[in-house]
Design an enzyme around this catalytic site. Structure first.
Site, mmCIF file in Angstrom:
data_model
loop_
_atom_site.group_PDB
_atom_site.id
_atom_site.type_symbol
_atom_site.label_atom_id
_atom_site.label_comp_id
_atom_site.label_asym_id
_atom_site.label_seq_id
_atom_site.Cartn_x
_atom_site.Cartn_y
_atom_site.Cartn_z
ATOM 1 N N ASP A 157 0.828 -1.210 0.000
ATOM 2 C CA ASP A 157 0.000 0.000 0.000
ATOM 3 C C ASP A 157 0.859 1.256 0.000
ATOM 4 O O ASP A 157 1.513 1.561 0.999
ATOM 5 C CB ASP A 157 -0.928 -0.011 1.221
ATOM 6 N N ASP A 215 -1.973 5.407 -5.812
ATOM 7 C CA ASP A 215 -2.227 4.573 -4.636
ATOM 8 C C ASP A 215 -2.397 3.106 -5.005
ATOM 9 O O ASP A 215 -3.444 2.705 -5.496
ATOM 10 C CB ASP A 215 -3.482 5.092 -3.927
#
Ligand code: NAG
Ligand code: NAG
Ligand code: NAG
Ligand code: NAG
Ligand code: NAG
Ligand code: NAG
Length: 402
Positions: free
Chosen positions: A89, A271
């Site tokens: 992440d 992201d």
């Protein structure tokens, strides 16, 4: 579909209305945990080769596309290490285990005296913070890394936690009682302990061909030229809040064929922990209107539905980043029909991967270039020079086979 970035959470809670985003559920529970560490990947040989080099060279580790909606990598914690499949992440910065396989404490596991809570765009975890030894690859070992042991959590089906490679400032406010403290990230410690010379992460994702496809790679400490073609186009981290807190950048425009979707320079984030590509609602309306018969499946999935008759006429969706077009071709905009069952969406319906953010533009956080964008490009997250780089790959363009 999920978003581990707190960015989306922030957008949504401050938006004047809620979206259907939260209603999306994906049946992940039927999946077992993966363990394809250094196996079965065309990249595995390159990764193995990189282990033979001296320390502080960049290290490339395989990454697995799991059930199409997330990338995981195998991370060891403790001594001897227990291996966990953690979601990669870039939109958050805490690292934790325990949501699938439970945290196995060893002699290297030392409580920090802090509790930890992190809320994501999808789900949350809370638990106890430890110092422990973290093994990113054989011989590539960080000591005294602060990690969370998740005791309560939601929305981590099929994975054991997260490895957070976002900016360290995102860790503020996550500990208790030291609410003001930062938690040094994996990358902070890798640099401090001399494992890497540059605080750079290079990520290679690709469209998956199975629901458990080790077709990706993450490089700690640099870029790996094996995974891209041509030059890397860099753009600075944006100064526009809130995107500036993340791996935030400006795109100068976006087009869908001859239609302008994003008309001027606009800030958003890159992201890996968000599955889809999200654009502000007013931008999304322009995209939707440009595809005959397309509509947003508001009540069920929150995804765009595209009539079969409109697919052949679909145009490239281009984001312009520092003067260069980064295209999502027709295939890149669509969820392959043979994946629908695993996504948990209606079979035989053509859904797309570009959807709306849940708020109109003008908020300084007007898009998320998630996994589905990253699958087409090599992306470089460069802390040292406060910039994000993008390069074309062998799979930037693809034939669509509906
Ligand atoms: C994924 O594949 C690896 C090996 O290729 C296997 O060990 C693992 O069990 C698989 N995981 C799932 C969830 O199917
Ligand atoms: C930390 O979390 C544990 C486990 O949930 C709980 O028992 C404890 O009271 C918490 N401590 C503080 C200071 O909140
Ligand atoms: C571990 O790191 C923390 C700061 O993150 C530091 O306070 C502590 O002294 C370190 N412990 C060891 C054994 O190095
Ligand atoms: C990309 O294609 C070129 C030319 O076919 C090949 O040499 C290179 O190894 C490929 N790169 C990757 C990462 O597959
Ligand atoms: C980036 O986009 C924001 C709008 O989101 C704008 O205010 C800002 O001026 C842009 N920055 C640059 C350098 O163009
Ligand atoms: C979008 O990108 C594609 C591929 O790079 C290019 O052929 C096309 O001309 C671009 N479209 C626009 C409107 O810039």
């Amino acid at each position: 579909m999920r978003s581990f970035s707190a960015f989306l959470f922030a957008v949504l809670i401050t938006a004047s209305r809620s979206t259907s985003w939260a209603s999306v559920t994906i049946p992940l529970t039927k999946l077992e945990h993966t363990g394809p560490y250094l196996q079965g990947s065309p990249h595995a040989d390159r990764a193995r080769a990189s282990f033979l080099k001296t320390t502080s060279d960049p290290k490339t580790i395989p990454a697995t596309n799991l059930v199409y909606i997330q990338y995981t990598t195998s991370v060891g914690v403790g001594s001897p290490p227990t291996y966990y499949n953690l979601v990669i992440d870039t939109g958050s910065s805490n690292t934790f285990v325990g949501t699938g396989k439970k945290y196995v404490r060893t002699s290297t596991s030392v409580p920090t005296g802090q509790n930890v809570t992190v809320t994501y765009g999808t789900g949350f975890f809370s638990g106890i913070e430890y110092y422990d030894t973290v093994t990113l690859a054989p011989g590539f070992v960080i000591t005294n890394q602060s990690i969370g042991d998740a005791l309560k959590f939601a929305s981590f089906d099929g994975v054991d936690g997260i490895i957070g490679v976002g900016p360290v400032d995102l860790t503020q406010g996550k500990l208790f009682p030291d609410t003001g403290a930062l938690t040094p990230t994996i990358m902070d410690n890798a640099l401090k302990q001399g494992l890497i010379k540059q605080q750079i992460v290079g990520i290679s994702f690709a469209p998956a061909t199975t629901s458990n496809d080790t077709n990706g790679a993450i490089t700690y400490g640099g870029i790996d030229p094996a995974f891209y073609t041509g030059d890397i186009t860099y753009t600075p981290i944006t100064k526009t809040s809130r995107s500036s807190l993340y791996w935030g950048i400006n795109v100068t425009e976006a087009t869908y064929g001859t239609h302008t979707v994003i008309p001027q320079s606009t800030a958003g984030i890159v992201d890996s922990g968000t599955t889809l590509v999200l654009i502000a609602d007013d931008f999304f309306s322009r995209y939707l209107e440009a595809i005959p018969g397309a509509y947003l499946d508001v009540d069920n999935t929150g995804l765009i539905v595209i009539p079969p008759s409109s697919i052949a006429g679909m145009q490239p969706f281009n984001f312009t980043i520092n003067g260069r077009a980064f295209t999502m071709d027709t295939a890149a905009q669509l969820i392959p029909l043979d994946e629908n069952a695993i996504w948990g969406i209606e079979t035989g319906v053509q859904y797309g991967v570009i959807t709306k953010l849940g708020a109109d533009s003008g908020r300084g956080s007007d898009f998320i270039l998630g996994q589905k964008f990253m699958e087409k490009y090599y992306v470089v997250f460069d802390t040292d020079q406060s910039r994000v780089g993008f390069a074309y790959t062998n799979h930037t363009f693809s034939a669509y086979l509906p």
